[in-house]
Design a protein around this motif. Structure first.
Motif, PDB file in Angstrom:
ATOM      1  N   PRO A  48      69.046  11.500  74.640  1.00 39.66           N
ATOM      2  CA  PRO A  48      69.042  11.331  76.044  1.00 39.66           C
ATOM      3  C   PRO A  48      68.632   9.981  76.386  1.00 39.66           C
ATOM      4  CG  PRO A  48      67.179  13.033  75.541  1.00 39.66           C
ATOM      5  CD  PRO A  48      68.119  12.647  74.173  1.00 39.66           C
ATOM      6  N   VAL A  49      67.686   9.290  75.661  1.00 35.11           N
ATOM      7  CA  VAL A  49      67.363   7.952  75.866  1.00 35.11           C
ATOM      8  C   VAL A  49      68.626   7.067  75.896  1.00 35.11           C
ATOM      9  CG1 VAL A  49      65.888   6.104  74.921  1.00 35.11           C
ATOM     10  CG2 VAL A  49      65.001   8.483  75.079  1.00 35.11           C
ATOM     11  N   ALA A  50      69.551   7.259  74.912  1.00 37.08           N
ATOM     12  CA  ALA A  50      70.688   6.352  74.656  1.00 37.08           C
ATOM     13  C   ALA A  50      71.358   6.809  75.787  1.00 37.08           C
ATOM     14  CB  ALA A  50      71.259   6.966  73.373  1.00 37.08           C
ATOM     15  N   LEU A  51      71.353   7.887  76.756  1.00 35.50           N
ATOM     16  CA  LEU A  51      72.339   7.997  77.642  1.00 35.50           C
ATOM     17  C   LEU A  51      71.584   7.413  79.023  1.00 35.50           C
ATOM     18  CD1 LEU A  51      73.756  11.494  76.660  1.00 35.50           C
ATOM     19  CD2 LEU A  51      75.076   9.295  76.834  1.00 35.50           C
ATOM     20  N   GLY A  52      70.345   7.026  79.032  1.00 38.80           N
ATOM     21  CA  GLY A  52      69.650   6.639  80.262  1.00 38.80           C
ATOM     22  C   GLY A  52      68.855   7.705  80.815  1.00 38.80           C
ATOM     23  N   ILE A  53      68.731   8.882  80.218  1.00 42.11           N
ATOM     24  CA  ILE A  53      67.849   9.897  80.933  1.00 42.11           C
ATOM     25  C   ILE A  53      66.585  10.099  80.399  1.00 42.11           C
ATOM     26  CG2 ILE A  53      68.079  12.565  81.123  1.00 42.11           C
ATOM     27  CD1 ILE A  53      70.576  11.263  81.880  1.00 42.11           C
ATOM     28  N   GLY A  54      65.706  10.107  81.460  1.00 43.92           N
ATOM     29  CA  GLY A  54      64.100  10.118  81.065  1.00 43.92           C
ATOM     30  C   GLY A  54      63.828  11.235  80.396  1.00 43.92           C
ATOM     31  N   THR A  55      63.102  11.153  79.429  1.00 41.50           N
ATOM     32  CA  THR A  55      62.795  12.077  78.341  1.00 41.50           C
ATOM     33  C   THR A  55      61.363  12.379  78.093  1.00 41.50           C
ATOM     34  OG1 THR A  55      64.866  11.642  77.145  1.00 41.50           O
ATOM     35  CG2 THR A  55      63.089  13.185  76.021  1.00 41.50           C
ATOM     36  N   VAL A  56      60.680  13.532  78.282  1.00 36.33           N
ATOM     37  CA  VAL A  56      59.374  14.017  77.914  1.00 36.33           C
ATOM     38  C   VAL A  56      59.171  14.485  76.682  1.00 36.33           C
ATOM     39  CG1 VAL A  56      57.312  15.099  78.864  1.00 36.33           C
ATOM     40  CG2 VAL A  56      59.002  14.108  80.400  1.00 36.33           C
ATOM     41  N   ALA A  57      58.290  13.851  75.868  1.00 36.84           N
ATOM     42  CA  ALA A  57      58.118  14.651  74.464  1.00 36.84           C
ATOM     43  C   ALA A  57      56.793  14.409  74.176  1.00 36.84           C
ATOM     44  CB  ALA A  57      59.066  13.980  73.543  1.00 36.84           C
ATOM     45  N   ALA A  58      56.487  15.585  73.111  1.00 35.58           N
ATOM     46  CA  ALA A  58      55.048  15.345  72.415  1.00 35.58           C
ATOM     47  C   ALA A  58      54.827  14.155  71.748  1.00 35.58           C
ATOM     48  CB  ALA A  58      55.045  16.627  71.660  1.00 35.58           C
ATOM     49  N   ASP A  59      53.543  14.004  71.654  1.00 33.17           N
ATOM     50  CA  ASP A  59      52.942  12.831  70.703  1.00 33.17           C
ATOM     51  C   ASP A  59      52.975  12.909  69.377  1.00 33.17           C
ATOM     52  OD1 ASP A  59      52.056  10.416  70.116  1.00 33.17           O
ATOM     53  OD2 ASP A  59      50.235  10.899  70.940  1.00 33.17           O
ATOM     54  N   LEU A  60      54.154  12.475  68.674  1.00 35.21           N
ATOM     55  CA  LEU A  60      54.437  12.739  67.409  1.00 35.21           C
ATOM     56  C   LEU A  60      54.940  11.447  66.808  1.00 35.21           C
ATOM     57  CD1 LEU A  60      56.652  15.959  67.429  1.00 35.21           C
ATOM     58  CD2 LEU A  60      54.171  15.736  66.490  1.00 35.21           C
ATOM     59  N   PRO A  61      54.620  10.958  65.532  1.00 31.74           N
ATOM     60  CA  PRO A  61      55.250   9.545  64.981  1.00 31.74           C
ATOM     61  C   PRO A  61      56.445   9.156  65.254  1.00 31.74           C
ATOM     62  CG  PRO A  61      53.627  10.866  63.457  1.00 31.74           C
ATOM     63  CD  PRO A  61      54.157  11.890  64.471  1.00 31.74           C
ATOM     64  N   GLY A  62      57.396  10.153  64.919  1.00 28.68           N
ATOM     65  CA  GLY A  62      58.720   9.817  65.442  1.00 28.68           C
ATOM     66  C   GLY A  62      59.106   9.530  66.793  1.00 28.68           C
ATOM     67  N   VAL A  63      58.364  10.439  67.619  1.00 24.29           N
ATOM     68  CA  VAL A  63      58.713   9.997  69.163  1.00 24.29           C
ATOM     69  C   VAL A  63      57.962   8.625  69.428  1.00 24.29           C
ATOM     70  CG1 VAL A  63      57.968  10.788  71.439  1.00 24.29           C
ATOM     71  CG2 VAL A  63      58.583  12.473  69.567  1.00 24.29           C
ATOM     72  N   ARG A  64      56.978   8.307  68.647  1.00 27.29           N
ATOM     73  CA  ARG A  64      56.520   6.810  69.315  1.00 27.29           C
ATOM     74  C   ARG A  64      57.172   6.031  68.607  1.00 27.29           C
ATOM     75  NH1 ARG A  64      51.398   9.886  67.788  1.00 27.29           N
ATOM     76  NH2 ARG A  64      51.527   8.645  65.465  1.00 27.29           N
ATOM     77  N   PHE A  65      57.773   6.134  67.633  1.00 29.88           N
ATOM     78  CA  PHE A  65      58.510   5.231  67.001  1.00 29.88           C
ATOM     79  C   PHE A  65      59.991   4.821  68.016  1.00 29.88           C
ATOM     80  CE2 PHE A  65      61.939   3.272  64.065  1.00 29.88           C
ATOM     81  CZ  PHE A  65      61.331   2.568  63.258  1.00 29.88           C
ATOM     82  N   ILE A  66      60.426   5.769  68.534  1.00 31.61           N
ATOM     83  CA  ILE A  66      61.593   5.675  69.473  1.00 31.61           C
ATOM     84  C   ILE A  66      60.993   4.807  70.488  1.00 31.61           C
ATOM     85  CG2 ILE A  66      63.148   6.800  71.095  1.00 31.61           C
ATOM     86  CD1 ILE A  66      63.472   9.001  68.976  1.00 31.61           C
ATOM     87  N   ASN A  67      59.821   5.206  70.962  1.00 31.16           N
ATOM     88  CA  ASN A  67      59.209   4.679  72.262  1.00 31.16           C
ATOM     89  C   ASN A  67      59.181   3.021  72.115  1.00 31.16           C
ATOM     90  OD1 ASN A  67      58.225   4.614  74.772  1.00 31.16           O
ATOM     91  ND2 ASN A  67      56.146   4.472  73.889  1.00 31.16           N
ATOM     92  N   GLU A  68      58.714   2.846  70.853  1.00 32.13           N
ATOM     93  CA  GLU A  68      58.431   1.355  70.521  1.00 32.13           C
ATOM     94  C   GLU A  68      59.775   0.578  70.458  1.00 32.13           C
ATOM     95  OE1 GLU A  68      56.851   1.595  66.475  1.00 32.13           O
ATOM     96  OE2 GLU A  68      54.800   2.401  67.223  1.00 32.13           O
ATOM     97  N   HIS A  69      61.088   1.079  70.551  1.00 26.57           N
ATOM     98  CA  HIS A  69      62.353   0.311  70.415  1.00 26.57           C
ATOM     99  C   HIS A  69      62.968   0.557  71.522  1.00 26.57           C
ATOM    100  CE1 HIS A  69      61.152   0.507  66.161  1.00 26.57           C
ATOM    101  NE2 HIS A  69      61.832  -0.628  66.094  1.00 26.57           N
ATOM    102  N   LEU A  70      63.052   1.636  72.264  1.00 27.56           N
ATOM    103  CA  LEU A  70      63.775   2.028  73.442  1.00 27.56           C
ATOM    104  C   LEU A  70      62.991   2.485  74.681  1.00 27.56           C
ATOM    105  CD1 LEU A  70      66.800   3.584  71.903  1.00 27.56           C
ATOM    106  CD2 LEU A  70      66.708   1.308  72.837  1.00 27.56           C
ATOM    107  N   PRO A  71      63.194   2.006  75.894  1.00 33.31           N
ATOM    108  CA  PRO A  71      62.506   2.647  76.899  1.00 33.31           C
ATOM    109  C   PRO A  71      62.950   3.894  77.327  1.00 33.31           C
ATOM    110  CG  PRO A  71      64.214   1.095  77.920  1.00 33.31           C
ATOM    111  CD  PRO A  71      64.110   0.768  76.303  1.00 33.31           C
ATOM    112  N   GLY A  72      62.435   4.716  78.083  1.00 31.01           N
ATOM    113  CA  GLY A  72      62.729   6.093  78.935  1.00 31.01           C
ATOM    114  C   GLY A  72      62.130   7.261  78.283  1.00 31.01           C
ATOM    115  N   VAL A  73      61.137   6.910  77.257  1.00 25.08           N
ATOM    116  CA  VAL A  73      60.400   8.105  76.787  1.00 25.08           C
ATOM    117  C   VAL A  73      58.933   8.104  77.340  1.00 25.08           C
ATOM    118  CG1 VAL A  73      59.321   9.231  74.693  1.00 25.08           C
ATOM    119  CG2 VAL A  73      61.434   7.847  74.483  1.00 25.08           C
TER     120      VAL A  73
END
Length: 395
Positions: free
Chosen positions: A292-317
């Motif tokens: 969804p981040v790749a499509l520009g859809i705002g995304t809510v996710a639990a605080d996990l290392p992989g989620v933080r990694f995505i957030n470091e590289h792309l907005p929308g999380v």
């Protein structure tokens, strides 16, 4: 590359999961580069996912080998017939067993690929299991990959940067696939009003995905005057589905929680969402967040290392604590929906194409690993292949 490269890829079970989706997206590009991929599953079940069909369309075979007393003999027989240059295993620490068997057959490239963060409680039996199989990995793996730094640190070894065989290989994502429209109008399909908030969640039905958190979040939004729907996409499970339905009934929102099951138009459905909610408490590099981040859809996710990694590289999380209450999830949903309103699909696509998650980057990395060992081999003539697909398993 000189000559044909044969890869035997081993996964647990074929279904609509992140590992299967990402592997399926790589195969056409690997085939075009001269890599023939065969597939083995550690199960006698071939699920409805996309991988089996893609393998057979690109010259490979699919062989289910159940984990029973005859497994080792069957797996060695498969290695003898396929004669792979590479065995690439996506089976966590159990990969050590398969790579030991591959070494016994003289396979030169033996790759272990960690796809998740094994952060669950480990009793004595599980700790012994990990210790034994990690020792096999240390001896027999030529390459040890992880979809994120945390997948190597948590699931393999926190000292992985000191091991020259270890490297992070991010899941490549095929943006063209996600852009394909769905034949369904999502709001019409679920009976949503024009002003309703449509929350989509993508993932298989399993306890760690915590899909049952969606109804309490909708109830919290309802107290704020926000009428919302939850759309759950992915393979179902009777027990997990019933837990979701029970939570929806308890919240008085049964008519606004929709279980669509597995779909092959996930991108088309995501692009119609107001927000994506991904409550999973166990992930590696979650496609349910990255897509969804790749499509520009705002995304809510639990605080996990992989989620933080995505957030470091792309907005929308928007990240919430793993144990957050529905009130905190609802706050995050409102913030994510605002992001969706303010972000165009074209802007999100341009960002993603320049990111480390672009699929061409993943293809280049896989080819570099495979070619390092086979580029100097003389051309091998093609040989007759077994039937491309069988559900009977190895005999």
């Amino acid at each position: 590359m000189t000559g044909e490269c044969r890869v035997l890829r081993v996964v647990g079970e074929l279904n609509f999961g992140g590992t299967e989706m990402r592997t399926a997206e790589l195969l056409p590009r690997l085939w075009a580069a001269g890599v023939q991929v065969h597939l083995a599953t550690l199960s006698d079940h071939i699920g409805p996912g996309p991988l089996a069909g893609v393998v057979s369309r690109h010259g490979g075979t699919v062989t289910p080998i159940p984990l029973d007393l005859r497994f080792a003999a069957r797996f060695l027989g498969l290695l003898r017939r396929v004669r792979p240059d590479v065995v690439h295993v996506d089976c966590a620490n159990f990969s050590g067993v398969l790579l030991a068997l591959a070494a016994l057959r003289g396979v030169p490239v033996r790759v272990a690929h960690f796809r998740g963060d094994d952060n669950q409680h480990r009793d004595l039996r599980r700790r012994v299991y990990r210790w034994v199989f990690r020792r096999l990995l240390r001896v027999f793996a030529t390459d040890i990959l992880g979809v994120s730094p945390s997948s190597l640190a948590v699931a393999y070894d926190p000292r992985w940067p000191d091991d020259p065989r270890c490297r992070v290989v991010l899941n490549g994502l095929d943006l063209d696939r996600l852009r394909r429209p769905s034949q369904d109008d999502l709001r019409e399909l679920i009976g949503a009003r024009p002003a309703d908030l449509v929350c989509v969640s993508v993932g298989r039905a399993s306890p760690e995905k915590r899909r049952w958190l969606l109804p309490p979040i909708l109830a919290e939004l309802q107290t704020r005057g926000v009428r919302a729907h939850a759309v759950l996409v992915g393979p179902g499970d009777d027990v997990d589905d019933e837990r979701v339905r029970a939570a929806a009934a308890a919240a008085g929102l049964a008519e606004r929680v929709h279980l669509l099951g597995p779909r092959d138009d996930v991108g088309g459905l995501l692009s119609q969402a107001d927000v994506v909610v991904h409550p999973s408490c166990l992930e590696g590099m979650p496609g349910g967040v990255l897509e969804p981040v790749a499509l520009g859809i705002g995304t809510v996710a639990a605080d996990l290392p992989g989620v933080r990694f995505i957030n470091e590289h792309l907005p929308g999380v928007t990240i919430v604590d793993t144990e957050a209450a529905p009130r905190q999830w609802a706050n995050a949903v409102c913030a994510a929906a605002t992001y969706t309103e303010q972000t165009s699909a074209s802007t999100a696509a341009e960002r993603f194409a320049r990111s480390v998650f672009a699929i061409d980057t993943a293809v280049t990395t896989h080819l570099a690993i495979y070619r390092r060992w086979v580029s100097s081999r003389p051309h091998r003539p093609a040989r007759p292949q077994p039937p491309a697909f069988s559900t009977r398993g190895e005999r």
